[in-house]
Design a protein around this motif. Structure first.
Motif, PDB file in Angstrom:
ATOM      1  N   THR A 108       0.758  -1.153  -0.025  1.00 40.43           N
ATOM      2  CA  THR A 108       0.019   0.040   0.119  1.00 40.43           C
ATOM      3  C   THR A 108       0.839   1.191   0.018  1.00 40.43           C
ATOM      4  O   THR A 108       0.433   2.140  -0.679  1.00 40.43           O
ATOM      5  N   ILE A 109       1.991   1.273   0.865  1.00 41.59           N
ATOM      6  CA  ILE A 109       2.628   2.394   0.990  1.00 41.59           C
ATOM      7  C   ILE A 109       3.528   2.605  -0.420  1.00 41.59           C
ATOM      8  O   ILE A 109       3.618   3.913  -0.942  1.00 41.59           O
ATOM      9  N   VAL A 110       3.904   1.596  -0.982  1.00 39.89           N
ATOM     10  CA  VAL A 110       4.656   1.600  -2.225  1.00 39.89           C
ATOM     11  C   VAL A 110       3.752   2.266  -3.365  1.00 39.89           C
ATOM     12  O   VAL A 110       4.293   3.243  -4.145  1.00 39.89           O
ATOM     13  N   GLU A 111       2.737   1.629  -3.404  1.00 43.23           N
ATOM     14  CA  GLU A 111       1.815   2.205  -4.535  1.00 43.23           C
ATOM     15  C   GLU A 111       1.130   3.580  -4.224  1.00 43.23           C
ATOM     16  O   GLU A 111       0.993   4.396  -5.121  1.00 43.23           O
ATOM     17  N   MET A 112       1.167   3.681  -2.849  1.00 37.52           N
ATOM     18  CA  MET A 112       0.572   5.269  -2.574  1.00 37.52           C
ATOM     19  C   MET A 112       1.652   6.455  -2.836  1.00 37.52           C
ATOM     20  O   MET A 112       1.099   7.621  -3.484  1.00 37.52           O
TER      21      MET A 112
END
Length: 288
Positions: free
Chosen positions: A62-66
């Motif tokens: 989630t953090i990487v894609e955010m």
């Protein structure tokens, strides 16, 4: 090259909402199981590890894609879509196995905590299965290895090997069974190494040798080791050891040894299938 930046649309997407649900349910399942008790049984420890790692992976994704970091990862290292789909598939298998284990070993009619954890685990599994299904049906996402047949077989091999290793019992003082442990342990890192190398596409292209031929060697070694285990484990586990009349599935050593035997033949079949398909070159491998 696009620089990492915060993407609100990604955070509010259905995919991120699914990840948030996975994180919450897995953490709740972990907490309820931890509060319920500490059996210190290998199956319980395995379940706790799965419920602990899965939300961490979902959070990292989630953090990487955010922050759109996956765009940089795609340029320099690997196919992000393929990797995340593979992780969702592995999480689905692991949470499913946790559900089966907890229902078999730690549930009873009056065990409210056991029922609660099992139901929560079912929800965890369902959430990861939904993500896997969405990813596989999304035509815009690539499936170069892990999400394709070659990688899926490798994931199954690694998953079954993990189930075998946490189920090993009754081998002390028995050299043939100790050899079986070696036979089960050696192919697992070879399989993981193959998966990692094929995921890191940029590194794979820089290797001075053919990864396909190396994979073939790994598969031959794995098949030979599993053949010895398929012969030795049932022979020395059940020789003079018939199934006891009173053998409940949740605490019977004989039943657990049977699980190891069954999974041995399952993984042997997977490795043989993988070897045949690799030789024929119909699994996405380009022979060189």
């Amino acid at each position: 090259m696009e620089k990492p930046k915060f993407s609100l649309s990604t955070l509010t997407s259905t995919r991120s909402a699914l990840h948030m649900a996975q994180i919450v349910i897995c953490v709740v399942t972990f907490a309820v199981s931890y509060v319920w008790g500490h059996p210190l049984h290998t199956y319980w420890i395995y379940c706790m590890v799965v419920w602990g790692l899965c939300p961490i992976i979902s959070l990292v994704v989630t953090i990487v894609e955010m922050f759109l970091i996956h765009k940089l990862i795609l340029v320099f290292c690997m196919d992000w879509d393929d990797f995340t789909t593979g992780m969702a598939m592995m999480a689905s298998l692991c949470t499913f196995s946790c559900t089966v284990m907890f229902a078999n070993f730690y549930i009873c009619r009056k065990c409210i905590w056991g029922w609660t954890v099992t139901i929560l685990s079912v929800v965890c599994c369902a959430l990861y299965c939904v993500e896997t299904f969405r990813d596989k049906c999304d035509a815009t996402r690539s499936a170069t290895y892990v999400a394709a047949l070659p990688g899926f077989i490798k994931i199954l091999e690694a998953f079954v090997a993990c189930i075998i290793l946490i189920s090993l019992i009754g081998y002390r003082g028995n050299p043939p069974l100790l050899w079986c442990i070696v036979a089960y342990a050696v192919p697992l890192p070879l399989t993981l190494l193959t998966i990692i190398t094929n995921i890191l596409t940029k590194i794979k292209k820089c290797l001075p040798f053919s990864i396909d031929r190396l994979t073939m060697i790994f598969l031959i070694i794995s098949v030979l080791l599993y053949i010895t285990a398929a012969i030795l484990w049932p022979t020395y586990s059940f020789k003079g050891n018939p199934r006891p009349k009173d053998c409940p599935g949740n605490s019977c050593i004989w039943s657990i040894q049977f699980v190891v035997t069954f999974m041995t033949y399952v993984n042997l079949g997977l490795y043989v299938t993988d070897l045949i398909l690799t030789c024929l070159g119909i699994c996405g491998f380009k022979r060189s």
